[in-house]
Enzyme design. Structure first.
Site, PDB file in Angstrom:
ATOM      1  N   ASP A   1     -15.108  13.912  15.160  1.00  0.00           N
ATOM      2  CA  ASP A   1     -14.089  13.115  14.479  1.00  0.00           C
ATOM      3  C   ASP A   1     -14.357  11.614  14.633  1.00  0.00           C
ATOM      4  O   ASP A   1     -14.668  11.141  15.727  1.00  0.00           O
ATOM      5  CB  ASP A   1     -12.702  13.407  15.039  1.00  0.00           C
ATOM      6  CG  ASP A   1     -12.312  14.873  14.978  1.00  0.00           C
ATOM      7  OD1 ASP A   1     -13.191  15.734  15.166  1.00  0.00           O
ATOM      8  OD2 ASP A   1     -11.126  15.162  14.749  1.00  0.00           O
TER       9      ASP A   1
ATOM     10  N   ARG B   1      -1.053  24.112  17.522  1.00  0.00           N
ATOM     11  CA  ARG B   1      -0.808  23.142  16.445  1.00  0.00           C
ATOM     12  C   ARG B   1       0.191  23.654  15.422  1.00  0.00           C
ATOM     13  O   ARG B   1       0.649  22.893  14.564  1.00  0.00           O
ATOM     14  CB  ARG B   1      -2.121  22.822  15.727  1.00  0.00           C
ATOM     15  CG  ARG B   1      -3.200  22.240  16.615  1.00  0.00           C
ATOM     16  CD  ARG B   1      -4.504  22.086  15.856  1.00  0.00           C
ATOM     17  NE  ARG B   1      -5.601  21.680  16.711  1.00  0.00           N
ATOM     18  CZ  ARG B   1      -5.955  20.419  16.942  1.00  0.00           C
ATOM     19  NH1 ARG B   1      -5.303  19.440  16.365  1.00  0.00           N
ATOM     20  NH2 ARG B   1      -6.972  20.134  17.728  1.00  0.00           N
TER      21      ARG B   1
ATOM     22  N   HIS C   1     -12.425  18.386  16.268  1.00  0.00           N
ATOM     23  CA  HIS C   1     -10.997  18.697  16.086  1.00  0.00           C
ATOM     24  C   HIS C   1     -10.105  18.367  17.276  1.00  0.00           C
ATOM     25  O   HIS C   1      -8.894  18.290  17.125  1.00  0.00           O
ATOM     26  CB  HIS C   1     -10.876  20.181  15.735  1.00  0.00           C
ATOM     27  CG  HIS C   1      -9.569  20.604  15.151  1.00  0.00           C
ATOM     28  ND1 HIS C   1      -8.846  19.845  14.256  1.00  0.00           N
ATOM     29  CD2 HIS C   1      -8.857  21.757  15.311  1.00  0.00           C
ATOM     30  CE1 HIS C   1      -7.765  20.509  13.897  1.00  0.00           C
ATOM     31  NE2 HIS C   1      -7.739  21.656  14.521  1.00  0.00           N
TER      32      HIS C   1
ATOM     33  N   ASN D   1      -9.579  19.016   8.852  1.00  0.00           N
ATOM     34  CA  ASN D   1      -8.197  19.250   8.427  1.00  0.00           C
ATOM     35  C   ASN D   1      -7.529  17.983   7.909  1.00  0.00           C
ATOM     36  O   ASN D   1      -6.542  18.056   7.169  1.00  0.00           O
ATOM     37  CB  ASN D   1      -7.374  19.843   9.577  1.00  0.00           C
ATOM     38  CG  ASN D   1      -7.266  18.924  10.772  1.00  0.00           C
ATOM     39  OD1 ASN D   1      -8.270  18.548  11.364  1.00  0.00           O
ATOM     40  ND2 ASN D   1      -6.056  18.541  11.139  1.00  0.00           N
ATOM     41  N   HIS D   2      -8.071  16.803   8.265  1.00  0.00           N
ATOM     42  CA  HIS D   2      -7.483  15.546   7.773  1.00  0.00           C
ATOM     43  C   HIS D   2      -8.041  15.117   6.419  1.00  0.00           C
ATOM     44  O   HIS D   2      -7.589  14.107   5.875  1.00  0.00           O
ATOM     45  CB  HIS D   2      -7.667  14.433   8.801  1.00  0.00           C
ATOM     46  CG  HIS D   2      -6.595  14.412   9.840  1.00  0.00           C
ATOM     47  ND1 HIS D   2      -5.452  13.644   9.734  1.00  0.00           N
ATOM     48  CD2 HIS D   2      -6.467  15.108  10.994  1.00  0.00           C
ATOM     49  CE1 HIS D   2      -4.688  13.838  10.782  1.00  0.00           C
ATOM     50  NE2 HIS D   2      -5.284  14.736  11.575  1.00  0.00           N
TER      51      HIS D   2
ATOM     52  N   HIS E   1     -12.068   9.359  12.594  1.00  0.00           N
ATOM     53  CA  HIS E   1     -10.665   8.950  12.426  1.00  0.00           C
ATOM     54  C   HIS E   1     -10.488   7.454  12.178  1.00  0.00           C
ATOM     55  O   HIS E   1      -9.703   6.774  12.850  1.00  0.00           O
ATOM     56  CB  HIS E   1      -9.827   9.386  13.631  1.00  0.00           C
ATOM     57  CG  HIS E   1      -9.332  10.798  13.535  1.00  0.00           C
ATOM     58  ND1 HIS E   1      -8.534  11.231  12.493  1.00  0.00           N
ATOM     59  CD2 HIS E   1      -9.535  11.883  14.330  1.00  0.00           C
ATOM     60  CE1 HIS E   1      -8.262  12.508  12.658  1.00  0.00           C
ATOM     61  NE2 HIS E   1      -8.869  12.940  13.760  1.00  0.00           N
TER      62      HIS E   1
ATOM     63  N   ASP F   1      -7.792   8.769   8.577  1.00  0.00           N
ATOM     64  CA  ASP F   1      -6.444   8.890   9.160  1.00  0.00           C
ATOM     65  C   ASP F   1      -6.403   8.338  10.577  1.00  0.00           C
ATOM     66  O   ASP F   1      -7.381   8.358  11.312  1.00  0.00           O
ATOM     67  CB  ASP F   1      -5.930  10.334   9.157  1.00  0.00           C
ATOM     68  CG  ASP F   1      -5.352  10.742   7.815  1.00  0.00           C
ATOM     69  OD1 ASP F   1      -4.978   9.858   7.034  1.00  0.00           O
ATOM     70  OD2 ASP F   1      -5.274  11.958   7.555  1.00  0.00           O
ATOM     71  N   ARG F   2      -5.199   7.879  10.930  1.00  0.00           N
ATOM     72  CA  ARG F   2      -4.877   7.296  12.233  1.00  0.00           C
ATOM     73  C   ARG F   2      -5.527   5.927  12.433  1.00  0.00           C
ATOM     74  O   ARG F   2      -4.833   4.942  12.563  1.00  0.00           O
ATOM     75  CB  ARG F   2      -5.221   8.255  13.376  1.00  0.00           C
ATOM     76  CG  ARG F   2      -4.336   9.510  13.377  1.00  0.00           C
ATOM     77  CD  ARG F   2      -4.422  10.265  14.683  1.00  0.00           C
ATOM     78  NE  ARG F   2      -3.511  11.403  14.706  1.00  0.00           N
ATOM     79  CZ  ARG F   2      -2.254  11.375  15.082  1.00  0.00           C
ATOM     80  NH1 ARG F   2      -1.725  10.233  15.472  1.00  0.00           N
ATOM     81  NH2 ARG F   2      -1.510  12.456  15.068  1.00  0.00           N
TER      82      ARG F   2
ATOM     83  N   ASP G   1     -12.823  14.986   9.615  1.00  0.00           N
ATOM     84  CA  ASP G   1     -11.839  14.021  10.101  1.00  0.00           C
ATOM     85  C   ASP G   1     -12.433  12.614  10.169  1.00  0.00           C
ATOM     86  O   ASP G   1     -12.427  11.947  11.209  1.00  0.00           O
ATOM     87  CB  ASP G   1     -11.274  14.440  11.460  1.00  0.00           C
ATOM     88  CG  ASP G   1     -10.185  15.499  11.335  1.00  0.00           C
ATOM     89  OD1 ASP G   1     -10.031  16.062  10.240  1.00  0.00           O
ATOM     90  OD2 ASP G   1      -9.485  15.759  12.333  1.00  0.00           O
TER      91      ASP G   1
ATOM     92  N   HIS H   1     -15.571  22.300  11.662  1.00  0.00           N
ATOM     93  CA  HIS H   1     -14.632  21.327  12.210  1.00  0.00           C
ATOM     94  C   HIS H   1     -13.678  21.956  13.215  1.00  0.00           C
ATOM     95  O   HIS H   1     -13.506  21.455  14.329  1.00  0.00           O
ATOM     96  CB  HIS H   1     -13.821  20.662  11.095  1.00  0.00           C
ATOM     97  CG  HIS H   1     -12.823  19.681  11.631  1.00  0.00           C
ATOM     98  ND1 HIS H   1     -13.200  18.453  12.128  1.00  0.00           N
ATOM     99  CD2 HIS H   1     -11.472  19.750  11.792  1.00  0.00           C
ATOM    100  CE1 HIS H   1     -12.133  17.803  12.565  1.00  0.00           C
ATOM    101  NE2 HIS H   1     -11.070  18.567  12.382  1.00  0.00           N
TER     102      HIS H   1
END
Length: 597
Positions: free
Chosen positions: A322, A499, A526, A402-403, A324, A354-355, A351, A451
């Site tokens: 990731d 999750r 992940h 997943n993002h 991110h 995001d964030r 990923d 992932h």
């Protein structure tokens, strides 16, 4: 105790009857007193553990905090504060399923927060309405109810105007980046020539076959002429997604000093100039952003859902986890390990966004390297074959996380960032391109890279993964969902996901999957890890996470894995976070999520 003492001292008249009763009460008191002492000791110890857990939470050591809250709960299950605090720690690790379970025992507030983090706005609204009902004068509760109501209304509106999937038209197919920014006066000669040719054809038809027979043919040609005229004068390659103002916005101004793409070919010089601009927090022109994203889409669409990668003997291959949106840490990976090239290939394992608040810079950089010509320099042959052979690019591979989905991007910042730095059209365009990303890769038929993780059933073969139709938003169950969301667990077998999506799987599940598919190792991402990686399941599974000091607060290292062919023994390199401009993580996230940060 007093009753027993009263009977013993003989203050009651029926001494014989009460004597036996007194002895019985004494025996009970003797049994109860140690239990009471133990219970009081447990309560005191639980309170001490809660203090230690709170300190770990404040230090952003959320895993340690969860362990300490768990110990406190085991000693005192009746204290709702422990459940609530552990739920909050779970949300920090994105373990929303576990957070909801804990919060259900702690109260409506924490459960509502967990539902919000999962994008389940209707469920969150119900919980916050209960909080407001119990605390009608609490301004915080009122503010959260208001934000939830807005989210639910927006969701209902989007559902009402949504076009059925079968009728939805691709926004990418409506854009021709070659003619973006071209005014009528600078339109390409071929289009004008075709218009002239069609006009001449109409005249010829009338002259040769006569007015009567020519009526139908002429009607068709006139329609063609009108379409070509709209195409020419529209200035955006026939795209129906741009207004006149947007067309002007897409023209490359003479004073634009940023990176430029000459023709169809993305070169290393362009990519390095773009990266240098990004480091200075400058934006790439929308016209070139369109070209990068659209060319990447063509490449990704040509790939299968499961990509086989061949690494020649004595060559190496790098797998990153990731990112991110941590752009400056991505550049640090390139500084430590070299730029992507055919001699130094990478797989980024989902990923990307995001964030972190530099997600757009991350995704455009990765996409640009994906599109870049193998030599880094243009050639006439490459210009001609850039799209038809683009899937042969071997310098960088990209997998879906997943993002890379609408639901996550809407909550965790990427959608807001794209809308702020580019425009709404790019929001939809990125969503389309993310649906083209492959779901998994296999290195030399030995290493399975995905992932998330493995599956809720045994017997899944690589051919089953290849057969997945991936060109849509991730579902909430099934193979595609589990590839993106699942996590390993220390216990054997399978369990519910912490999750709330996917599942947890043990070492026995990993072992059977590897045996069934003649593989040696599973590599996945992940999950944030303190050292940037973790080796589990008897050495058969490695988690790699490449976003150090995740969200500027976790204090973790980042890591990447270098595999050397032919044995593909993993060499794990760890690294620390580097400074970045003062833009906080989640700066573009949804308002309601920032209420809890």
């Amino acid at each position: 105790m007093e009753q027993a003492e009263r009977h013993i001292t003989g203050r009651d008249c029926n001494y014989g009857v009460y004597y036996l009763l007194a002895l019985n009460l004494f025996e009970k008191a003797i049994l109860v007193m140690p239990n009471m002492e133990t219970e009081n000791s447990n309560i005191s110890r639980a309170a001490e553990l809660k203090v230690l857990a709170n300190e770990a939470f404040k230090a952003h050591k959320y895993g340690q905090a969860i362990d300490l809250y768990t110990q406190a709960i085991e000693l005192n299950t009746e204290n709702a504060v422990y459940w609530a605090n552990r739920a909050f720690a779970h949300t920090k690790l994105e373990e929303y399923g576990s957070a909801i379970q804990d919060a259900s025992k702690a109260g409506y507030y924490r459960r509502g927060a967990a539902y919000l983090a999962m994008g389940k706005f209707k469920e969150a609204l119900k919980d916050f309405q209960q909080v407001k009902k119990l605390c009608p004068n609490d301004p915080d509760a009122a503010r959260k109810v208001k934000e939830c109501e807005k989210a639910v209304k927006k969701l209902k509106f989007e559902e009402a105007i949504a076009v059925p999937e079968s009728e939805r038209q691709s926004i990418a197919d409506s854009i021709d980046f070659h003619s973006i920014g071209m005014s009528p006066s600078s339109s390409s000669v071929p289009i004008q020539a075709v218009i002239v040719a069609v006009t001449a054809a109409i005249v010829a038809v009338v002259v040769i076959v006569g007015p009567a027979i020519a009526t139908t043919i002429t009607g068709i040609l006139v329609a063609v002429l009108m379409v070509l005229g709209v195409y020419w004068w529209g200035g955006c390659g026939g795209s129906g997604v741009f207004t006149e103002g947007q067309k002007l916005e897409l023209e490359v101004e003479p004073q634009y000093s940023g990176a430029r793409i000459e023709g169809d070919v993305i070169t290393l010089d362009f990519v390095m100039k773009m990266i240098d601009d990004f480091k200075k927090q400058k934006c790439l022109h929308k016209r070139y952003a369109f070209q990068i994203v659209l060319q990447t889409r063509e490449m990704l669409r040509a790939l299968p859902s499961l990509v086989d990668i061949n690494i020649p003997d004595d060559n190496h291959f790098t797998v990153c986890g990731d990112i991110h949106g941590q752009f400056y840490d991505l550049l640090n990976i390139f500084e430590l390990n070299g730029l992507p090239s055919e001699e130094n290939p990478y797989l980024f394992n989902g990923d990307f966004v995001d964030r972190g608040s530099f997600s757009l810079e991350v995704i455009l950089t990765l996409f640009a390297f994906k599109c870049m010509s193998p030599s880094g320099k243009p050639s006439l042959i490459l210009v001609f074959l850039v799209f038809s052979l683009s899937f042969l690019c071997r310098s960088i591979y990209l997998a879906r996380g997943n993002h890379e989905s609408k639901s996550m991007n809407k909550i965790y910042g990427f959608e807001g960032e794209v809308r702020s730095k580019l425009n709404e059209t790019f929001v939809e365009l990125f969503a389309e391109v993310f649906c083209c990303l492959p779901l998994a890769h296999v290195l030399n038929k030995k290493v399975f890279v995905v992932h998330g993780g493995l599956f809720s059933v045994d017997g899944v073969k690589l051919s089953d993964i290849s057969a997945i139709d991936r060109f849509f938003e991730p579902p909430e169950e099934g193979l595609m969902c589990e590839l993106l969301w699942s996590d390993p667990q220390p216990l054997p077998g399978r369990g519910p996901s912490k999750r709330g999506v996917g599942l947890s799987f043990g070492a026995d599940v990993t072992k059977r999957f590897l045996q069934d598919n003649n593989l040696d190792l599973v590599v996945r991402s992940h999950e944030v890890k303190d050292e940037g990686y973790e080796i589990e399941h008897d050495g058969k599974l490695i988690t790699v996470f490449s976003a150090p000091n995740y969200c500027d607060q976790m204090g973790n290292k980042g890591a990447f894995i270098r595999f050397e062919a032919p044995d593909l023994k993993p060499n794990i390199i760890t690294f620390s976070a580097v400074p970045h401009p003062d833009v906080k993580p989640m700066a573009y996230a949804n308002n309601f999520l920032r209420l809890f940060s």
